[in-house]
Scaffold this motif. Structure first.
Motif, PDB file in Angstrom:
ATOM      1  N   ARG A  58       0.828  -1.202   0.000  1.00 20.23           N
ATOM      2  CA  ARG A  58       0.000   0.000   0.000  1.00 20.23           C
ATOM      3  C   ARG A  58       0.863   1.252   0.000  1.00 20.23           C
ATOM      4  O   ARG A  58       1.869   1.342   0.709  1.00 20.23           O
ATOM      5  N   SER A  59       0.452   2.232  -0.815  1.00 21.34           N
ATOM      6  CA  SER A  59       1.090   3.547  -0.787  1.00 21.34           C
ATOM      7  C   SER A  59       0.327   4.429   0.195  1.00 21.34           C
ATOM      8  O   SER A  59      -0.895   4.340   0.313  1.00 21.34           O
ATOM      9  N   TYR A  60       1.047   5.280   0.903  1.00 21.80           N
ATOM     10  CA  TYR A  60       0.395   6.150   1.873  1.00 21.80           C
ATOM     11  C   TYR A  60       1.273   7.345   2.203  1.00 21.80           C
ATOM     12  O   TYR A  60       2.492   7.348   1.972  1.00 21.80           O
ATOM     13  N   VAL A  61       0.633   8.382   2.745  1.00 18.87           N
ATOM     14  CA  VAL A  61       1.313   9.567   3.255  1.00 18.87           C
ATOM     15  C   VAL A  61       0.729   9.832   4.631  1.00 18.87           C
ATOM     16  O   VAL A  61      -0.496   9.762   4.821  1.00 18.87           O
ATOM     17  N   GLY A  62       1.578  10.119   5.605  1.00 17.30           N
ATOM     18  CA  GLY A  62       1.040  10.373   6.931  1.00 17.30           C
ATOM     19  C   GLY A  62       2.040  11.008   7.868  1.00 17.30           C
ATOM     20  O   GLY A  62       3.236  11.086   7.575  1.00 17.30           O
ATOM     21  N   THR A  63       1.522  11.474   8.994  1.00 20.09           N
ATOM     22  CA  THR A  63       2.356  12.011  10.068  1.00 20.09           C
ATOM     23  C   THR A  63       2.395  10.979  11.176  1.00 20.09           C
ATOM     24  O   THR A  63       1.349  10.529  11.662  1.00 20.09           O
ATOM     25  N   PHE A  64       3.600  10.593  11.554  1.00 17.50           N
ATOM     26  CA  PHE A  64       3.826   9.496  12.480  1.00 17.50           C
ATOM     27  C   PHE A  64       4.408  10.057  13.763  1.00 17.50           C
ATOM     28  O   PHE A  64       5.368  10.839  13.735  1.00 17.50           O
ATOM     29  N   VAL A  65       3.836   9.694  14.900  1.00 17.96           N
ATOM     30  CA  VAL A  65       4.291  10.216  16.198  1.00 17.96           C
ATOM     31  C   VAL A  65       4.751   9.048  17.064  1.00 17.96           C
ATOM     32  O   VAL A  65       4.027   8.062  17.238  1.00 17.96           O
ATOM     33  N   VAL A  66       5.956   9.160  17.605  1.00 19.70           N
ATOM     34  CA  VAL A  66       6.517   8.155  18.499  1.00 19.70           C
ATOM     35  C   VAL A  66       6.716   8.799  19.861  1.00 19.70           C
ATOM     36  O   VAL A  66       7.258   9.905  19.948  1.00 19.70           O
ATOM     37  N   SER A  67       6.280   8.120  20.911  1.00 18.22           N
ATOM     38  CA  SER A  67       6.437   8.687  22.250  1.00 18.22           C
ATOM     39  C   SER A  67       6.826   7.620  23.246  1.00 18.22           C
ATOM     40  O   SER A  67       6.455   6.457  23.120  1.00 18.22           O
ATOM     41  N   SER A  68       7.605   8.025  24.237  1.00 22.11           N
ATOM     42  CA  SER A  68       8.012   7.126  25.312  1.00 22.11           C
ATOM     43  C   SER A  68       8.143   7.959  26.572  1.00 22.11           C
ATOM     44  O   SER A  68       8.909   8.918  26.616  1.00 22.11           O
ATOM     45  N   ILE A  78       5.829  10.860   6.638  1.00 22.53           N
ATOM     46  CA  ILE A  78       6.250   9.691   5.872  1.00 22.53           C
ATOM     47  C   ILE A  78       5.527   9.658   4.529  1.00 22.53           C
ATOM     48  O   ILE A  78       4.306   9.832   4.468  1.00 22.53           O
ATOM     49  N   TRP A  79       6.293   9.446   3.452  1.00 27.75           N
ATOM     50  CA  TRP A  79       5.748   9.173   2.116  1.00 27.75           C
ATOM     51  C   TRP A  79       6.211   7.776   1.738  1.00 27.75           C
ATOM     52  O   TRP A  79       7.413   7.511   1.660  1.00 27.75           O
ATOM     53  N   HIS A  80       5.284   6.862   1.500  1.00 29.13           N
ATOM     54  CA  HIS A  80       5.634   5.471   1.194  1.00 29.13           C
ATOM     55  C   HIS A  80       4.943   5.076  -0.113  1.00 29.13           C
ATOM     56  O   HIS A  80       3.712   5.068  -0.195  1.00 29.13           O
ATOM     57  N   ALA A  81       5.733   4.757  -1.134  1.00 29.49           N
ATOM     58  CA  ALA A  81       5.191   4.421  -2.456  1.00 29.49           C
ATOM     59  C   ALA A  81       5.592   3.006  -2.845  1.00 29.49           C
ATOM     60  O   ALA A  81       6.726   2.580  -2.607  1.00 29.49           O
ATOM     61  N   CYS A  82       4.648   2.274  -3.443  1.00 31.32           N
ATOM     62  CA  CYS A  82       4.894   0.910  -3.903  1.00 31.32           C
ATOM     63  C   CYS A  82       4.591   0.807  -5.387  1.00 31.32           C
ATOM     64  O   CYS A  82       3.643   1.417  -5.887  1.00 31.32           O
ATOM     65  N   GLU A  83       5.402   0.033  -6.080  1.00 29.43           N
ATOM     66  CA  GLU A  83       5.163  -0.258  -7.488  1.00 29.43           C
ATOM     67  C   GLU A  83       5.690  -1.652  -7.751  1.00 29.43           C
ATOM     68  O   GLU A  83       6.903  -1.852  -7.875  1.00 29.43           O
ATOM     69  N   GLY A  84       4.770  -2.616  -7.788  1.00 21.62           N
ATOM     70  CA  GLY A  84       5.199  -4.000  -7.892  1.00 21.62           C
ATOM     71  C   GLY A  84       5.961  -4.385  -6.640  1.00 21.62           C
ATOM     72  O   GLY A  84       5.493  -4.176  -5.517  1.00 21.62           O
TER      73      GLY A  84
END
Length: 336
Positions: A58-68, A78-84
């Motif tokens: 899956r391709s997606y764009v989003g804002t990712f939050v990490v907390s501890s 994050i921009w994540h693109a898939c092609e095959g």
């Protein structure tokens, strides 16, 4: 073990896996999730396979939050693109020092503007979580149970809430929010033995199936004129060839790979995984000037044990309980 190497690995673990780790949204799934009704039960392997495939396809764009902890958090776009079978990813930090990290399949470039520096390395040598299909995935059910405990909404998406509970004290548990239609992980909590949240990672905003073209992201990986490229050279090797072994295996953790990190002074990195959690053992010659403080340290779900082994210095790092790292340290032995 160099601070730079640990920081680089921590960055990869957080941002390149999307199913990373993290803790802070202030509520437990048991309190927020709607009870599950008539949902088909999946095994641990089936849940994880579904999540793994969603992150690949899956391709997606989003804002990712990490907390501890109560006051520690970081975020990134994050921009994540898939092609095959090809995947391209861009991660832009929104907190702390500016960083841009790009991944094209297994090639990773991190742009560090204040030093006009680009650090280049291979994803495979980073031990990125999860190592589901590099490990004996069929054994995950021997060490974890999976239960769908309800449903919830994250970043506007309906999600199944799945609890992965460890069967022993050598690994942490996980509470995972998996988008109902695709299976993409949209939120993840790492839990200690009492169910307390150690870390949390979640999308605060997400666009699924975004119209992204991998080549557009890949074009941004061109190094600007005048910038220096620092290649993190990691030569594949074997523990036996380097003179190391374990007196006894740590239950559930299989060896994944072993590298000599030439650009980091020849540090040996031996990576283990149980399919979810990963552990890296970094071994280098003991240096009286640099290696002084032994002990155990924690940052959220990430624990570190440092110890002198005769003429060697061991740094064991992983998102596992400290007793797991001590088990590795106690069993590591020099064989030549």
């Amino acid at each position: 073990m160099t601070t730079r190497l640990l920081a680089s690995r921590a960055l990869a673990l957080r941002w390149l896996a999307v199913v990373a780790a993290g803790s802070m949204f202030g509520f437990a799934a048991a309190q927020t999730a709607t009870p599950a009704r008539n949902a088909p039960e999946r095994t641990v392997g089936e849940w994880l396979a579904r999540m793994h495939e969603a992150s690949r396809l899956r391709s997606y764009v989003g804002t990712f939050v990490v907390s501890s902890g109560a006051a520690t958090f970081s975020s990134a776009r994050i921009w994540h693109a898939c092609e095959g079978q090809h995947q391209v990813e861009r991660v832009e930090t929104l907190t702390g020092a500016p960083r841009s990290t790009f991944r094209r399949n297994d090639d990773v470039l991190t742009f560090i503007p204040e030093h006009r520096l680009v650090r280049s390395e291979k994803r495979e040598s980073l031990g990125v979580f999860p190592d589901l299909f590099k490990s004996a995935a069929g054994t995950i059910g021997d060490f974890y149970t999976a239960n769908r405990i309800g449903s919830d909404r994250v970043a506007g998406f309906d999600a199944d809430v799945v609890q992965l509970a460890p069967k022993d004290g050598l690994r942490f548990g996980y509470r995972i929010w998996s988008e109902k239609k695709s299976g993409l992980v949209v939120k993840l909590q790492t839990l200690d033995k009492d169910g307390n949240v150690l870390e949390q990672a979640a999308f605060s905003e997400l666009q699924l199936d975004a119209p992204l073209k991998p080549e557009r992201i890949a074009q941004q990986m061109v190094v600007p004129p005048g910038w220096r490229v620092e290649k993190a050279e990691a030569q594949k090797t074997t523990p036996a060839a380097e003179g190391w072994g374990l007196k006894a295996a740590v239950a559930g953790f299989a060896p994944m790979s072993c590298y000599r990190r030439v650009s980091d002074g020849g540090v040996l990195q031996w990576i283990f995984s149980d399919g979810l959690a990963s552990v890296s053992l970094f071994v280098e010659p003991y240096d009286r000037q640099r290696h002084q403080q032994e002990g155990a340290f924690a940052s959220g779900a990430t624990h570190t044990v440092v110890r002198r082994l005769q003429d060697w210095w061991l740094t064991a790092v992983g998102e596992v309980p400290v007793q797991t790292l001590r088990a590795f340290a106690d069993n590591l032995e020099r064989r030549k």
